[in-house]
Scaffold this motif. Sequence first.
Motif, PDB file in Angstrom:
ATOM      1  N   LEU A 169       0.833  -1.193   0.000  1.00 55.88           N
ATOM      2  CA  LEU A 169       0.000   0.000   0.000  1.00 55.88           C
ATOM      3  C   LEU A 169       0.872   1.249   0.000  1.00 55.88           C
ATOM      4  CD1 LEU A 169      -2.718  -1.023   2.618  1.00 55.88           C
ATOM      5  CD2 LEU A 169      -2.779  -1.269   0.149  1.00 55.88           C
ATOM      6  N   LYS A 170       0.216   2.388  -0.197  1.00 52.56           N
ATOM      7  CA  LYS A 170       0.887   3.687  -0.106  1.00 52.56           C
ATOM      8  C   LYS A 170       0.327   4.420   1.107  1.00 52.56           C
ATOM      9  CE  LYS A 170      -0.723   4.783  -3.992  1.00 52.56           C
ATOM     10  NZ  LYS A 170      -1.352   4.586  -5.213  1.00 52.56           N
ATOM     11  N   LYS A 171       1.046   5.421   1.580  1.00 51.62           N
ATOM     12  CA  LYS A 171       0.562   6.214   2.721  1.00 51.62           C
ATOM     13  C   LYS A 171      -0.820   6.783   2.441  1.00 51.62           C
ATOM     14  CE  LYS A 171       5.139   7.698   4.191  1.00 51.62           C
ATOM     15  NZ  LYS A 171       6.021   8.834   4.418  1.00 51.62           N
ATOM     16  N   SER A 172      -1.044   7.193   1.215  1.00 51.46           N
ATOM     17  CA  SER A 172      -2.318   7.821   0.858  1.00 51.46           C
ATOM     18  C   SER A 172      -3.494   6.834   0.851  1.00 51.46           C
ATOM     19  CB  SER A 172      -2.201   8.487  -0.511  1.00 51.46           C
ATOM     20  OG  SER A 172      -1.871   7.523  -1.491  1.00 51.46           O
ATOM     21  N   ASP A 173      -3.227   5.532   0.902  1.00 52.65           N
ATOM     22  CA  ASP A 173      -4.294   4.533   0.924  1.00 52.65           C
ATOM     23  C   ASP A 173      -4.951   4.405   2.301  1.00 52.65           C
ATOM     24  OD1 ASP A 173      -3.845   3.887  -1.745  1.00 52.65           O
ATOM     25  OD2 ASP A 173      -2.394   2.318  -1.236  1.00 52.65           O
ATOM     26  N   PHE A 174      -4.291   4.883   3.344  1.00 51.11           N
ATOM     27  CA  PHE A 174      -4.777   4.703   4.716  1.00 51.11           C
ATOM     28  C   PHE A 174      -5.682   5.839   5.162  1.00 51.11           C
ATOM     29  CE2 PHE A 174      -0.805   2.318   4.653  1.00 51.11           C
ATOM     30  CZ  PHE A 174      -1.233   1.104   5.161  1.00 51.11           C
ATOM     31  N   ASN A 175      -6.592   5.501   6.047  1.00 57.04           N
ATOM     32  CA  ASN A 175      -7.438   6.476   6.716  1.00 57.04           C
ATOM     33  C   ASN A 175      -7.399   6.117   8.207  1.00 57.04           C
ATOM     34  OD1 ASN A 175      -9.242   8.468   7.299  1.00 57.04           O
ATOM     35  ND2 ASN A 175     -11.014   7.406   6.475  1.00 57.04           N
ATOM     36  N   ILE A 176      -6.840   6.999   9.014  1.00 55.99           N
ATOM     37  CA  ILE A 176      -6.730   6.759  10.458  1.00 55.99           C
ATOM     38  C   ILE A 176      -7.547   7.830  11.171  1.00 55.99           C
ATOM     39  CG2 ILE A 176      -5.152   6.549  12.420  1.00 55.99           C
ATOM     40  CD1 ILE A 176      -2.945   5.820  10.416  1.00 55.99           C
ATOM     41  N   ASN A 177      -8.506   7.393  11.976  1.00 52.55           N
ATOM     42  CA  ASN A 177      -9.396   8.317  12.687  1.00 52.55           C
ATOM     43  C   ASN A 177      -9.423   8.000  14.170  1.00 52.55           C
ATOM     44  OD1 ASN A 177     -10.452   9.810  10.449  1.00 52.55           O
ATOM     45  ND2 ASN A 177     -11.620   7.999   9.906  1.00 52.55           N
ATOM     46  N   LEU A 178      -9.689   9.030  14.952  1.00 55.91           N
ATOM     47  CA  LEU A 178      -9.878   8.884  16.387  1.00 55.91           C
ATOM     48  C   LEU A 178     -11.167   9.587  16.763  1.00 55.91           C
ATOM     49  CD1 LEU A 178      -8.755   7.958  19.146  1.00 55.91           C
ATOM     50  CD2 LEU A 178      -7.667  10.201  19.317  1.00 55.91           C
ATOM     51  N   GLU A 179     -12.087   8.825  17.362  1.00 59.21           N
ATOM     52  CA  GLU A 179     -13.355   9.403  17.793  1.00 59.21           C
ATOM     53  C   GLU A 179     -13.802   8.687  19.064  1.00 59.21           C
ATOM     54  OE1 GLU A 179     -17.916  10.011  16.191  1.00 59.21           O
ATOM     55  OE2 GLU A 179     -16.360   9.545  14.751  1.00 59.21           O
ATOM     56  N   ASN A 180     -14.036   9.465  20.116  1.00 55.56           N
ATOM     57  CA  ASN A 180     -14.486   8.920  21.410  1.00 55.56           C
ATOM     58  C   ASN A 180     -13.598   7.783  21.906  1.00 55.56           C
ATOM     59  OD1 ASN A 180     -16.679  10.704  21.464  1.00 55.56           O
ATOM     60  ND2 ASN A 180     -17.942   9.274  20.293  1.00 55.56           N
ATOM     61  N   ASN A 181     -12.289   7.995  21.882  1.00 54.12           N
ATOM     62  CA  ASN A 181     -11.291   7.020  22.330  1.00 54.12           C
ATOM     63  C   ASN A 181     -11.278   5.739  21.507  1.00 54.12           C
ATOM     64  OD1 ASN A 181      -9.985   8.518  24.194  1.00 54.12           O
ATOM     65  ND2 ASN A 181     -10.708   7.393  25.979  1.00 54.12           N
ATOM     66  N   ILE A 182     -11.824   5.763  20.300  1.00 58.39           N
ATOM     67  CA  ILE A 182     -11.768   4.607  19.406  1.00 58.39           C
ATOM     68  C   ILE A 182     -10.922   4.984  18.198  1.00 58.39           C
ATOM     69  CG2 ILE A 182     -13.078   3.035  17.934  1.00 58.39           C
ATOM     70  CD1 ILE A 182     -15.339   3.213  19.967  1.00 58.39           C
ATOM     71  N   LEU A 183      -9.822   4.260  18.045  1.00 63.03           N
ATOM     72  CA  LEU A 183      -8.921   4.456  16.929  1.00 63.03           C
ATOM     73  C   LEU A 183      -9.325   3.496  15.818  1.00 63.03           C
ATOM     74  CD1 LEU A 183      -6.159   5.756  15.954  1.00 63.03           C
ATOM     75  CD2 LEU A 183      -5.120   3.627  16.748  1.00 63.03           C
ATOM     76  N   SER A 184      -9.574   4.022  14.633  1.00 65.45           N
ATOM     77  CA  SER A 184      -9.903   3.150  13.507  1.00 65.45           C
ATOM     78  C   SER A 184      -8.879   3.358  12.397  1.00 65.45           C
ATOM     79  CB  SER A 184     -11.320   3.397  13.001  1.00 65.45           C
ATOM     80  OG  SER A 184     -11.446   4.687  12.468  1.00 65.45           O
ATOM     81  N   ILE A 185      -8.424   2.235  11.856  1.00 66.36           N
ATOM     82  CA  ILE A 185      -7.454   2.234  10.770  1.00 66.36           C
ATOM     83  C   ILE A 185      -8.098   1.482   9.612  1.00 66.36           C
ATOM     84  CG2 ILE A 185      -5.152   1.522  10.035  1.00 66.36           C
ATOM     85  CD1 ILE A 185      -4.379   1.484  13.035  1.00 66.36           C
ATOM     86  N   SER A 186      -8.176   2.139   8.474  1.00 65.56           N
ATOM     87  CA  SER A 186      -8.804   1.491   7.322  1.00 65.56           C
ATOM     88  C   SER A 186      -8.038   1.831   6.056  1.00 65.56           C
ATOM     89  CB  SER A 186     -10.264   1.929   7.195  1.00 65.56           C
ATOM     90  OG  SER A 186     -10.350   3.320   6.992  1.00 65.56           O
ATOM     91  N   ALA A 187      -8.275   1.038   5.035  1.00 67.46           N
ATOM     92  CA  ALA A 187      -7.714   1.289   3.710  1.00 67.46           C
ATOM     93  C   ALA A 187      -8.712   0.783   2.689  1.00 67.46           C
ATOM     94  CB  ALA A 187      -6.380   0.598   3.538  1.00 67.46           C
ATOM     95  N   GLU A 188      -8.754   1.467   1.567  1.00 66.15           N
ATOM     96  CA  GLU A 188      -9.656   1.083   0.488  1.00 66.15           C
ATOM     97  C   GLU A 188      -8.912   1.279  -0.824  1.00 66.15           C
ATOM     98  OE1 GLU A 188     -13.601   3.088  -1.295  1.00 66.15           O
ATOM     99  OE2 GLU A 188     -13.739   2.497   0.814  1.00 66.15           O
ATOM    100  N   LEU A 189      -8.888   0.230  -1.615  1.00 63.79           N
ATOM    101  CA  LEU A 189      -8.202   0.281  -2.908  1.00 63.79           C
ATOM    102  C   LEU A 189      -9.184  -0.062  -4.005  1.00 63.79           C
ATOM    103  CD1 LEU A 189      -4.994  -1.730  -1.992  1.00 63.79           C
ATOM    104  CD2 LEU A 189      -5.197   0.721  -2.210  1.00 63.79           C
ATOM    105  N   LYS A 190      -9.178   0.747  -5.046  1.00 61.11           N
ATOM    106  CA  LYS A 190      -9.973   0.468  -6.233  1.00 61.11           C
ATOM    107  C   LYS A 190      -9.003   0.422  -7.403  1.00 61.11           C
ATOM    108  CE  LYS A 190     -14.008   2.848  -4.448  1.00 61.11           C
ATOM    109  NZ  LYS A 190     -14.911   3.983  -4.577  1.00 61.11           N
ATOM    110  N   GLU A 191      -9.149  -0.603  -8.208  1.00 64.23           N
ATOM    111  CA  GLU A 191      -8.237  -0.775  -9.330  1.00 64.23           C
ATOM    112  C   GLU A 191      -9.037  -1.099 -10.578  1.00 64.23           C
ATOM    113  OE1 GLU A 191      -4.610  -3.774 -10.512  1.00 64.23           O
ATOM    114  OE2 GLU A 191      -5.043  -3.421  -8.416  1.00 64.23           O
ATOM    115  N   GLU A 192      -8.681  -0.468 -11.665  1.00 62.22           N
ATOM    116  CA  GLU A 192      -9.343  -0.737 -12.934  1.00 62.22           C
ATOM    117  C   GLU A 192      -8.283  -0.817 -14.018  1.00 62.22           C
ATOM    118  OE1 GLU A 192     -12.422   1.464 -15.974  1.00 62.22           O
ATOM    119  OE2 GLU A 192     -12.631   1.857 -13.834  1.00 62.22           O
TER     120      GLU A 192
END
Length: 158
Positions: free
Chosen positions: A72-95
């Motif tokens: 993956l690339k750095k730009s593929d990640f989404n890291i969020n913090l809300e109400n003491n919950i850390l979420s790490i996600s990535a989404e890739l679309k390829e065509e």
Amino acid sequence: MSNLATLPKNGGLANKNTASNFPLLSTWFDDFSLNDFPSLFSSNFNTGITLPKVNIKEVSDAFIVEMAVPGLKKSDFNINLENNILSISAELKEENEEKNKGYTRREFGYSSFKRTFTLPETVNDSKINANYSEGILLVHLPKKEEAKQKPSRTIQIS
């Protein structure tokens, strides 16, 4: 799959029909194993990224989350913090599209994951940072000053 109850073979749940030469329905299911089809019944139908493995360790002044996500690339990640919950996600679309004499071939791909972690109250959420290098996402969760482990010291007896 989890076995929550043990049922007797050929037992109690199927009515016996002594006039028939067909096997009981319950014996058919005894012979049918879902293990023969692991990709069909245990898959989440995601053909791309699987849920990445995570190491979490505590050091004296922080918690460190290491996630193995190669390719993956750095730009593929989404890291969020809300109400003491850390979420790490990535989404890739390829065509991909390939045009040759008389035909066009198009392939689409989609992959995603999301991992969430409930952070302890001792994390200083204003100083959380992340780094991605050589396929490893490293999230540094510093502790609040009062939660940091103090070095041991020798106390003199007076």
